[in-house]
Design a protein around this motif. Structure first.
Motif, PDB file in Angstrom:
ATOM      1  N   SER A  62     -12.107  -4.974 -13.313  1.00 23.56           N
ATOM      2  CA  SER A  62     -11.744  -4.331 -12.930  1.00 23.56           C
ATOM      3  C   SER A  62     -10.577  -4.558 -12.332  1.00 23.56           C
ATOM      4  N   VAL A  63      -9.335  -3.543 -12.949  1.00 14.73           N
ATOM      5  CA  VAL A  63      -8.279  -3.288 -12.389  1.00 14.73           C
ATOM      6  C   VAL A  63      -8.012  -1.525 -11.384  1.00 14.73           C
ATOM      7  N   THR A  64      -7.599  -1.938 -10.612  1.00 16.29           N
ATOM      8  CA  THR A  64      -6.016  -0.499  -9.904  1.00 16.29           C
ATOM      9  C   THR A  64      -5.035  -1.189  -9.363  1.00 16.29           C
ATOM     10  N   GLN A  65      -4.533   0.049  -9.757  1.00 17.07           N
ATOM     11  CA  GLN A  65      -3.237   0.149  -9.390  1.00 17.07           C
ATOM     12  C   GLN A  65      -2.611   0.852  -7.489  1.00 17.07           C
ATOM     13  N   GLY A  66      -1.343   0.232  -7.086  1.00 22.92           N
ATOM     14  CA  GLY A  66      -1.199   0.686  -5.955  1.00 22.92           C
ATOM     15  C   GLY A  66       0.126   0.407  -6.073  1.00 22.92           C
ATOM     16  N   LYS A  67       0.146   1.665  -4.873  1.00 28.03           N
ATOM     17  CA  LYS A  67       1.679   1.331  -4.263  1.00 28.03           C
ATOM     18  C   LYS A  67       2.010  -0.046  -2.947  1.00 28.03           C
ATOM     19  N   TYR A  68       3.449  -0.276  -3.173  1.00 27.97           N
ATOM     20  CA  TYR A  68       3.353  -1.660  -2.002  1.00 27.97           C
ATOM     21  C   TYR A  68       4.166  -0.949  -1.209  1.00 27.97           C
ATOM     22  N   PHE A  69       4.583  -0.945   0.445  1.00 31.79           N
ATOM     23  CA  PHE A  69       5.503  -1.218   0.594  1.00 31.79           C
ATOM     24  C   PHE A  69       6.315  -2.152   1.752  1.00 31.79           C
ATOM     25  N   GLU A  70       7.405  -2.544   1.824  1.00 28.63           N
ATOM     26  CA  GLU A  70       7.892  -3.610   2.735  1.00 28.63           C
ATOM     27  C   GLU A  70       8.640  -2.808   3.846  1.00 28.63           C
ATOM     28  N   ILE A  71       8.337  -2.994   5.080  1.00 27.60           N
ATOM     29  CA  ILE A  71       9.566  -1.528   5.686  1.00 27.60           C
ATOM     30  C   ILE A  71      10.071  -2.560   7.038  1.00 27.60           C
ATOM     31  N   VAL A  75      13.700   2.646  11.402  1.00 24.24           N
ATOM     32  CA  VAL A  75      13.336   1.986  10.070  1.00 24.24           C
ATOM     33  C   VAL A  75      15.217   1.155   9.465  1.00 24.24           C
ATOM     34  N   GLU A  76      14.854   0.203   9.133  1.00 25.53           N
ATOM     35  CA  GLU A  76      15.717  -0.786   9.251  1.00 25.53           C
ATOM     36  C   GLU A  76      15.917  -0.978   7.380  1.00 25.53           C
ATOM     37  N   SER A  77      14.985  -1.004   6.573  1.00 29.11           N
ATOM     38  CA  SER A  77      15.065  -0.646   5.413  1.00 29.11           C
ATOM     39  C   SER A  77      13.474  -0.841   5.105  1.00 29.11           C
ATOM     40  N   VAL A  78      12.951  -0.274   3.825  1.00 30.73           N
ATOM     41  CA  VAL A  78      12.449  -0.193   3.015  1.00 30.73           C
ATOM     42  C   VAL A  78      12.308  -0.607   1.578  1.00 30.73           C
ATOM     43  N   THR A  79      10.860  -1.179   1.248  1.00 31.68           N
ATOM     44  CA  THR A  79      11.083  -1.681  -0.303  1.00 31.68           C
ATOM     45  C   THR A  79       9.827  -1.291  -0.674  1.00 31.68           C
ATOM     46  N   GLN A  80       9.582  -0.431  -2.275  1.00 32.81           N
ATOM     47  CA  GLN A  80       8.822   0.007  -2.648  1.00 32.81           C
ATOM     48  C   GLN A  80       8.382  -1.151  -3.800  1.00 32.81           C
ATOM     49  N   GLY A  81       6.754  -1.087  -4.091  1.00 34.43           N
ATOM     50  CA  GLY A  81       6.824  -2.278  -5.105  1.00 34.43           C
ATOM     51  C   GLY A  81       5.479  -2.154  -5.820  1.00 34.43           C
ATOM     52  N   LYS A  82       5.157  -2.844  -6.349  1.00 34.69           N
ATOM     53  CA  LYS A  82       3.079  -1.826  -6.794  1.00 34.69           C
ATOM     54  C   LYS A  82       2.296  -3.311  -6.336  1.00 34.69           C
ATOM     55  N   TYR A  83       1.313  -2.602  -6.411  1.00 28.67           N
ATOM     56  CA  TYR A  83      -0.043  -3.510  -5.570  1.00 28.67           C
ATOM     57  C   TYR A  83      -1.125  -2.932  -6.763  1.00 28.67           C
ATOM     58  N   PHE A  84      -1.942  -4.821  -7.033  1.00 30.56           N
ATOM     59  CA  PHE A  84      -2.421  -4.409  -7.925  1.00 30.56           C
ATOM     60  C   PHE A  84      -4.201  -5.156  -7.411  1.00 30.56           C
ATOM     61  N   GLN A  87      14.268   4.023  -5.277  1.00 31.39           N
ATOM     62  CA  GLN A  87      12.693   4.862  -4.641  1.00 31.39           C
ATOM     63  C   GLN A  87      13.351   4.252  -2.662  1.00 31.39           C
ATOM     64  N   GLY A  88      12.673   3.393  -2.356  1.00 28.73           N
ATOM     65  CA  GLY A  88      12.610   2.763  -1.402  1.00 28.73           C
ATOM     66  C   GLY A  88      14.147   3.125  -0.217  1.00 28.73           C
ATOM     67  N   ASP A  89      15.009   3.441  -0.441  1.00 30.55           N
ATOM     68  CA  ASP A  89      16.226   4.050  -0.358  1.00 30.55           C
ATOM     69  C   ASP A  89      15.671   5.142   0.253  1.00 30.55           C
ATOM     70  N   VAL A  90      15.110   6.486  -0.880  1.00 31.19           N
ATOM     71  CA  VAL A  90      14.608   7.596  -0.501  1.00 31.19           C
ATOM     72  C   VAL A  90      13.714   7.480   0.321  1.00 31.19           C
ATOM     73  N   ILE A  91      12.891   6.222   0.523  1.00 27.39           N
ATOM     74  CA  ILE A  91      11.769   7.243   0.920  1.00 27.39           C
ATOM     75  C   ILE A  91      12.283   6.360   2.642  1.00 27.39           C
ATOM     76  N   LYS A  92      13.550   5.478   3.005  1.00 25.64           N
ATOM     77  CA  LYS A  92      13.948   5.612   4.239  1.00 25.64           C
ATOM     78  C   LYS A  92      14.539   6.725   4.501  1.00 25.64           C
ATOM     79  N   THR A  93      15.133   7.110   4.010  1.00 26.14           N
ATOM     80  CA  THR A  93      15.877   8.698   4.235  1.00 26.14           C
ATOM     81  C   THR A  93      15.291   9.275   4.784  1.00 26.14           C
ATOM     82  N   SER A  94      13.509   9.376   4.167  1.00 22.17           N
ATOM     83  CA  SER A  94      12.746  10.183   5.132  1.00 22.17           C
ATOM     84  C   SER A  94      12.311  10.314   5.901  1.00 22.17           C
ATOM     85  N   LEU A  95      12.552   8.955   5.842  1.00 17.72           N
ATOM     86  CA  LEU A  95      11.874   8.439   7.105  1.00 17.72           C
ATOM     87  C   LEU A  95      12.183   8.318   8.284  1.00 17.72           C
ATOM     88  N   HIS A  96      14.356   8.783   8.166  1.00 12.33           N
ATOM     89  CA  HIS A  96      14.558   8.364   9.140  1.00 12.33           C
ATOM     90  C   HIS A  96      15.062  10.455   9.426  1.00 12.33           C
TER      91      HIS A  96
END
Lengths: 85, 85
Positions: free
Chosen positions: B36-45, A34-43, A18-27
Motif C-alpha cells: 500500500s502507498v499513501t501520499q500526504g503533505k510534509y511541512f517544516e516550520i 514563524v520564521e520559515s515554512v517549507t511544504q513537501g510530500k510525505y509517503f 507554497q511554503g511562502d504562501v503558508i508563512k504569510t497566512s500564518l502571520h
C-alpha cells in the motif's frame, strides 16, 4: 512487512512558493514567531521484503526512481518492521 | 529557535487516489512487494518561542487552524530546538 516513510522537500536552492504562501497566512493568523515554512510530500509505503536491508534498498530505489524529482527535490526516509494484524 | 515537522495524511477511512496511482506505477516498475502507498503533505516550520512548551502549543495550533483539513486528514508532528547559525 515493513513500513517505509519518505519525506520529500525542495532543495534549499529551490524557491518554495507554497511554503511562502503558508508563512504569510500564518502571520495573518497572528503566528508572528514563524520564521520559515517549507511544504513537501510525505509517503507511507507498506512493503514485503525478506529482510530490513532489502526493504531499505527497495525504498531508496522507489524514492529515486519515482517519488522525487532529483533536479529540484531531496528526501529523507525511515523504515521499520511492522506486525501484520 | 525551534524546528517543527508536521506530517499530514488522509484518515484511514478516506480513499487516497494519489496513493493508489503511485502503487500501480511502482508495480509497473517491478516493485512487486508494495502492499500500500499513501501520499500526504510534509511541512517544516522554523519558529521562535520562549520555550519548547510554547513552541509545541503554537505548532499544534498552526496544524489544526491551517495546515490540515480536519474532516479528511490527520497529522503527526515532531519538534526540536535548533541552533541559529
Amino acid at each position: 512487512m515493513y513500513l517505509g516513510k519518505v519525506y520529500v522537500s525542495y532543495k534549499p536552492s529551490v524557491f518554495d512558493p507554497q511554503g511562502d504562501v503558508i508563512k504569510t497566512s500564518l502571520h495573518q493568523l497572528n503566528f508572528q514567531g514563524v520564521e520559515s515554512v517549507t511544504q513537501g510530500k510525505y509517503f507511507e509505503i507498506k512493503l514485503v521484503a525478506t529482510n530490513l536491508t532489502e526493504a531499505t534498498a527497495n525504498l531508496v530505489k522507489m524514492a529515486e526512481e519515482l517519488l522525487i524529482n532529483p533536479n529540484t527535490e531531496t528526501y529523507q526516509y525511515a523504515i521499520d518492521e511492522i506486525e501484520v494484524l
